[in-house]
Design a protein around this motif. Structure first.
Motif, PDB file in Angstrom:
ATOM      1  N   GLU A  71     -15.054 -52.572  11.739  1.00  0.00           N
ATOM      2  CA  GLU A  71     -15.102 -51.722  12.930  1.00  0.00           C
ATOM      3  C   GLU A  71     -15.186 -52.600  14.174  1.00  0.00           C
ATOM      4  O   GLU A  71     -15.858 -53.634  14.185  1.00  0.00           O
ATOM      5  CB  GLU A  71     -16.302 -50.784  12.870  1.00  0.00           C
ATOM      6  CG  GLU A  71     -16.188 -49.742  11.759  1.00  0.00           C
ATOM      7  CD  GLU A  71     -17.399 -48.831  11.701  1.00  0.00           C
ATOM      8  OE1 GLU A  71     -17.239 -47.620  11.901  1.00  0.00           O
ATOM      9  OE2 GLU A  71     -18.505 -49.336  11.455  1.00  0.00           O
ATOM     10  N   SER A  99     -15.869 -53.737  18.232  1.00  0.00           N
ATOM     11  CA  SER A  99     -17.066 -53.820  19.067  1.00  0.00           C
ATOM     12  C   SER A  99     -17.404 -52.466  19.683  1.00  0.00           C
ATOM     13  O   SER A  99     -16.515 -51.752  20.166  1.00  0.00           O
ATOM     14  CB  SER A  99     -16.842 -54.834  20.176  1.00  0.00           C
ATOM     15  OG  SER A  99     -16.524 -56.107  19.650  1.00  0.00           O
ATOM     16  N   PHE A 100     -18.685 -52.129  19.657  1.00  0.00           N
ATOM     17  CA  PHE A 100     -19.240 -50.885  20.177  1.00  0.00           C
ATOM     18  C   PHE A 100     -18.805 -49.654  19.370  1.00  0.00           C
ATOM     19  O   PHE A 100     -19.078 -48.536  19.761  1.00  0.00           O
ATOM     20  CB  PHE A 100     -18.882 -50.688  21.658  1.00  0.00           C
ATOM     21  CG  PHE A 100     -19.423 -51.756  22.563  1.00  0.00           C
ATOM     22  CD1 PHE A 100     -20.762 -51.780  22.901  1.00  0.00           C
ATOM     23  CD2 PHE A 100     -18.598 -52.760  23.055  1.00  0.00           C
ATOM     24  CE1 PHE A 100     -21.279 -52.772  23.731  1.00  0.00           C
ATOM     25  CE2 PHE A 100     -19.100 -53.761  23.883  1.00  0.00           C
ATOM     26  CZ  PHE A 100     -20.436 -53.765  24.219  1.00  0.00           C
ATOM     27  N   GLN A 101     -18.126 -49.879  18.233  1.00  0.00           N
ATOM     28  CA  GLN A 101     -17.699 -48.775  17.371  1.00  0.00           C
ATOM     29  C   GLN A 101     -18.259 -48.908  15.952  1.00  0.00           C
ATOM     30  O   GLN A 101     -17.800 -48.227  15.042  1.00  0.00           O
ATOM     31  CB  GLN A 101     -16.169 -48.733  17.311  1.00  0.00           C
ATOM     32  CG  GLN A 101     -15.484 -48.550  18.651  1.00  0.00           C
ATOM     33  CD  GLN A 101     -13.968 -48.607  18.566  1.00  0.00           C
ATOM     34  OE1 GLN A 101     -13.376 -48.231  17.538  1.00  0.00           O
ATOM     35  NE2 GLN A 101     -13.321 -49.077  19.613  1.00  0.00           N
ATOM     36  N   GLU A 102     -19.281 -49.716  15.760  1.00  0.00           N
ATOM     37  CA  GLU A 102     -19.748 -50.076  14.422  1.00  0.00           C
ATOM     38  C   GLU A 102     -20.667 -49.021  13.803  1.00  0.00           C
ATOM     39  O   GLU A 102     -21.722 -49.345  13.235  1.00  0.00           O
ATOM     40  CB  GLU A 102     -20.476 -51.438  14.463  1.00  0.00           C
ATOM     41  CG  GLU A 102     -19.717 -52.548  15.157  1.00  0.00           C
ATOM     42  CD  GLU A 102     -20.078 -52.657  16.630  1.00  0.00           C
ATOM     43  OE1 GLU A 102     -20.453 -51.616  17.216  1.00  0.00           O
ATOM     44  OE2 GLU A 102     -20.003 -53.752  17.199  1.00  0.00           O
ATOM     45  N   GLU A 103     -20.300 -47.774  13.886  1.00  0.00           N
ATOM     46  CA  GLU A 103     -21.181 -46.691  13.434  1.00  0.00           C
ATOM     47  C   GLU A 103     -21.359 -46.690  11.910  1.00  0.00           C
ATOM     48  O   GLU A 103     -22.481 -46.602  11.402  1.00  0.00           O
ATOM     49  CB  GLU A 103     -20.641 -45.351  13.913  1.00  0.00           C
ATOM     50  CG  GLU A 103     -20.670 -45.204  15.437  1.00  0.00           C
ATOM     51  CD  GLU A 103     -20.257 -43.816  15.899  1.00  0.00           C
ATOM     52  OE1 GLU A 103     -20.264 -42.891  15.070  1.00  0.00           O
ATOM     53  OE2 GLU A 103     -19.946 -43.666  17.089  1.00  0.00           O
ATOM     54  N   LYS A 104     -20.251 -46.787  11.160  1.00  0.00           N
ATOM     55  CA  LYS A 104     -20.349 -46.787   9.701  1.00  0.00           C
ATOM     56  C   LYS A 104     -20.970 -48.083   9.195  1.00  0.00           C
ATOM     57  O   LYS A 104     -21.727 -48.074   8.217  1.00  0.00           O
ATOM     58  CB  LYS A 104     -18.971 -46.568   9.082  1.00  0.00           C
ATOM     59  CG  LYS A 104     -18.397 -45.185   9.344  1.00  0.00           C
ATOM     60  CD  LYS A 104     -17.030 -45.016   8.701  1.00  0.00           C
ATOM     61  CE  LYS A 104     -16.465 -43.619   8.965  1.00  0.00           C
ATOM     62  NZ  LYS A 104     -15.103 -43.448   8.382  1.00  0.00           N
ATOM     63  N   LYS A 115     -26.987 -47.566  19.703  1.00  0.00           N
ATOM     64  CA  LYS A 115     -26.269 -46.631  18.825  1.00  0.00           C
ATOM     65  C   LYS A 115     -25.693 -47.311  17.597  1.00  0.00           C
ATOM     66  O   LYS A 115     -25.674 -46.727  16.505  1.00  0.00           O
ATOM     67  CB  LYS A 115     -25.147 -45.950  19.619  1.00  0.00           C
ATOM     68  CG  LYS A 115     -24.360 -44.928  18.830  1.00  0.00           C
ATOM     69  CD  LYS A 115     -23.271 -44.296  19.690  1.00  0.00           C
ATOM     70  CE  LYS A 115     -22.455 -43.290  18.889  1.00  0.00           C
ATOM     71  NZ  LYS A 115     -21.349 -42.706  19.708  1.00  0.00           N
ATOM     72  N   THR A 116     -25.216 -48.553  17.736  1.00  0.00           N
ATOM     73  CA  THR A 116     -24.534 -49.208  16.620  1.00  0.00           C
ATOM     74  C   THR A 116     -25.180 -50.537  16.232  1.00  0.00           C
ATOM     75  O   THR A 116     -24.505 -51.456  15.786  1.00  0.00           O
ATOM     76  CB  THR A 116     -23.045 -49.421  16.937  1.00  0.00           C
ATOM     77  OG1 THR A 116     -22.917 -50.193  18.148  1.00  0.00           O
ATOM     78  CG2 THR A 116     -22.328 -48.098  17.106  1.00  0.00           C
ATOM     79  N   ASP A 126     -19.483 -56.932  14.291  1.00  0.00           N
ATOM     80  CA  ASP A 126     -18.222 -56.351  14.725  1.00  0.00           C
ATOM     81  C   ASP A 126     -17.007 -57.135  14.249  1.00  0.00           C
ATOM     82  O   ASP A 126     -17.077 -58.323  13.943  1.00  0.00           O
ATOM     83  CB  ASP A 126     -18.185 -56.212  16.250  1.00  0.00           C
ATOM     84  CG  ASP A 126     -18.493 -57.515  16.965  1.00  0.00           C
ATOM     85  OD1 ASP A 126     -19.274 -58.333  16.441  1.00  0.00           O
ATOM     86  OD2 ASP A 126     -17.951 -57.734  18.069  1.00  0.00           O
ATOM     87  N   TYR A 133      -8.194 -50.746   7.326  1.00  0.00           N
ATOM     88  CA  TYR A 133      -7.910 -50.153   8.632  1.00  0.00           C
ATOM     89  C   TYR A 133      -6.819 -50.955   9.343  1.00  0.00           C
ATOM     90  O   TYR A 133      -7.026 -52.134   9.670  1.00  0.00           O
ATOM     91  CB  TYR A 133      -9.172 -50.130   9.500  1.00  0.00           C
ATOM     92  CG  TYR A 133     -10.315 -49.306   8.952  1.00  0.00           C
ATOM     93  CD1 TYR A 133     -10.085 -48.242   8.092  1.00  0.00           C
ATOM     94  CD2 TYR A 133     -11.625 -49.595   9.307  1.00  0.00           C
ATOM     95  CE1 TYR A 133     -11.132 -47.479   7.598  1.00  0.00           C
ATOM     96  CE2 TYR A 133     -12.680 -48.831   8.820  1.00  0.00           C
ATOM     97  CZ  TYR A 133     -12.425 -47.776   7.954  1.00  0.00           C
ATOM     98  OH  TYR A 133     -13.467 -47.020   7.464  1.00  0.00           O
ATOM     99  N   HIS A 161     -24.439 -55.487  17.242  1.00  0.00           N
ATOM    100  CA  HIS A 161     -23.099 -54.994  17.495  1.00  0.00           C
ATOM    101  C   HIS A 161     -22.410 -55.858  18.557  1.00  0.00           C
ATOM    102  O   HIS A 161     -23.032 -56.625  19.282  1.00  0.00           O
ATOM    103  CB  HIS A 161     -23.163 -53.544  17.990  1.00  0.00           C
ATOM    104  CG  HIS A 161     -23.924 -53.388  19.273  1.00  0.00           C
ATOM    105  ND1 HIS A 161     -25.226 -53.837  19.433  1.00  0.00           N
ATOM    106  CD2 HIS A 161     -23.571 -52.862  20.481  1.00  0.00           C
ATOM    107  CE1 HIS A 161     -25.639 -53.584  20.663  1.00  0.00           C
ATOM    108  NE2 HIS A 161     -24.650 -53.000  21.324  1.00  0.00           N
TER     109      HIS A 161
END
Length: 396
Positions: free
Chosen positions: A30, A32-37, A59-60, A82, A98, A138
């Motif tokens: 995922e 940067s700043f999208q590492e939720e999973k 958040k992540t 990330d 992905y 993250h």
């Protein structure tokens, strides 16, 4: 049985599990700043270890605290999580699922190693004097970076020191690189717009040509390195963009110039924008042009604490032998680990993960980047043993 042998046996027992974590993360990268999973996977894995206080500073990102049975120092261990916007060209089974996203810098390995360290240290909680914080960060790859956000969220409150490591395909497996003092450069960016007066290519005397003025700017920027500073200081100014014009027979009204600045000396770093503005002002005024200038300070230089690095050095030599230790020159790449070092002393090291015999030869951020997974066990052992050394003998 000595503590070192016992720890080695514990790590050997989870080696395959650490590799499995790394491969899972590699399959599902995922940005940067999208590492939720990714953060959720780390959170859930940490929960299975027990004895950890787990939280989400952002958040992540994830922080886990292991508080020992006796009071003492507080150390932090950091891993970044990330991935990069790269289309992977490897063909192993756990290749990225992905499109256009890849763990091309080893952060999947960093995360897996720190999970392994957390698992081992929770099993040794009764031997810990003080506290160990595990920081799963993250957005290392994308300024302003996740480290600064985590600092602002308070992850270093009460921390005495911090260590981090990078798996490096540039170092062969078995080598561990240490740097006393400057380790990685600060990275800043600039954008310049030279504004002239457009005109027809057949009548340049009626125009103010921003292209010829801009080329003078580019040439004179190199004087900053060669003439404006001590020759013994390391500084790189690279012009990486020059845009202007849209037709062969038209002199444009403006051009834009962009580039990167890499430095270690904080005093020099602060003066670079003034040097550039002095050059811009002189050249543009001489030719009747004007300019616009934007300078962005990015990641600060990563400067390792001498005493913490010495303790890491001793640990490397005792665990793996002096032949594994390599003192490396400062690297001109940058790292947001420096955001932590602004708050507490720390050291950032390189763990060899390259292997020519296995074809692991590609540089970081390459579509075929890979690591020798045997480096993961080395990293886990180094972090576990260093944690005990730092808790017992580090700075306060």
């Amino acid at each position: 049985m000595s503590q070192t042998i016992m720890i080695h046996d514990l790590i050997e027992a989870i080696k395959d599990e650490v590799i499995g974590w790394r491969r899972y993360l590699h399959k599902y990268p995922e940005l940067s700043f999208q590492e939720e999973k990714t953060a959720q996977f780390v959170y859930e894995t940490l929960q299975t270890f027990g004895d950890l206080e787990i939280s989400r500073p952002t958040k992540t990102s994830i922080m886990a605290r292991l508080i020992g049975q006796q009071p003492g120092k507080v150390i932090a261990l950091r891993a970044d999580m990330d991935a990069l916007p790269i289309e992977e060209e490897n063909n192993f089974e756990f290749v990225s699922r992905y499109p256009g996203v890849m763990h091309g810098c080893g952060h999947d390995g960093h995360t897996a190693m720190l999970l392994g360290v957390a698992k081992i240290l929770t099993q040794l909680k009764d031997q810990i004097k003080g506290e160990v914080r595990f920081l799963f960060q993250h957005a290392e790859e994308l300024p302003p970076g996740g480290a600064q956000e985590m600092v602002e969220a308070g992850v270093l409150d009460g921390v005495d020191m911090i260590i981090g490591a990078h798996l490096s395909s540039n170092l062969p497996l078995g080598k561990i690189g240490l740097s006393y003092g400057p380790a990685m450069a600060g990275a800043d960016t600039f954008k310049i717009t030279v504004v002239g007066k457009g005109g027809h290519a057949s009548q340049p005397e009626l125009a103010i040509d921003p292209i010829t003025i801009g080329t003078q700017v580019v040439s004179n920027l190199q004087h900053i390195v060669s003439r404006y500073q001590d020759a013994q200081e390391t500084l790189v100014i690279s012009v990486t963009q020059f845009h202007g014009g849209s037709a062969i027979n038209v002199i444009p009204s403006k051009v834009t110039i962009g580039g990167s600045v890499r430095s270690f000396n904080l005093g020099i770093r602060e003066n670079i924008p003034n040097f550039i503005k002095r050059i811009l002002k002189g050249i543009t005024e001489a030719h009747g042009a004007t300019y616009e200038f934007d300078y962005q300070f990015g990641y600060a230089p990563t400067i390792n604490d001498e005493e913490i690095t010495r303790l890491m050095d001793e640990t490397v030599c005792e665990l793996f032998g002096e032949e594994s230790r390599e003192i490396i020159k400062p690297i001109m790449a940058s790292e947001d680990f420096s955001a932590y070092q602004k708050v507490v002393p720390g050291s950032y090291i390189q763990i060899g993960a390259g292997n020519e015999e296995k074809g692991i030869i590609y540089p970081h951020h390459h579509p075929r980047f890979a690591i020798d997974e045997d480096a993961l066990e080395i990293g886990v052992e180094l972090f576990v043993q260093s944690s005990f050394r730092l808790l017992e003998t580090g700075n306060k």
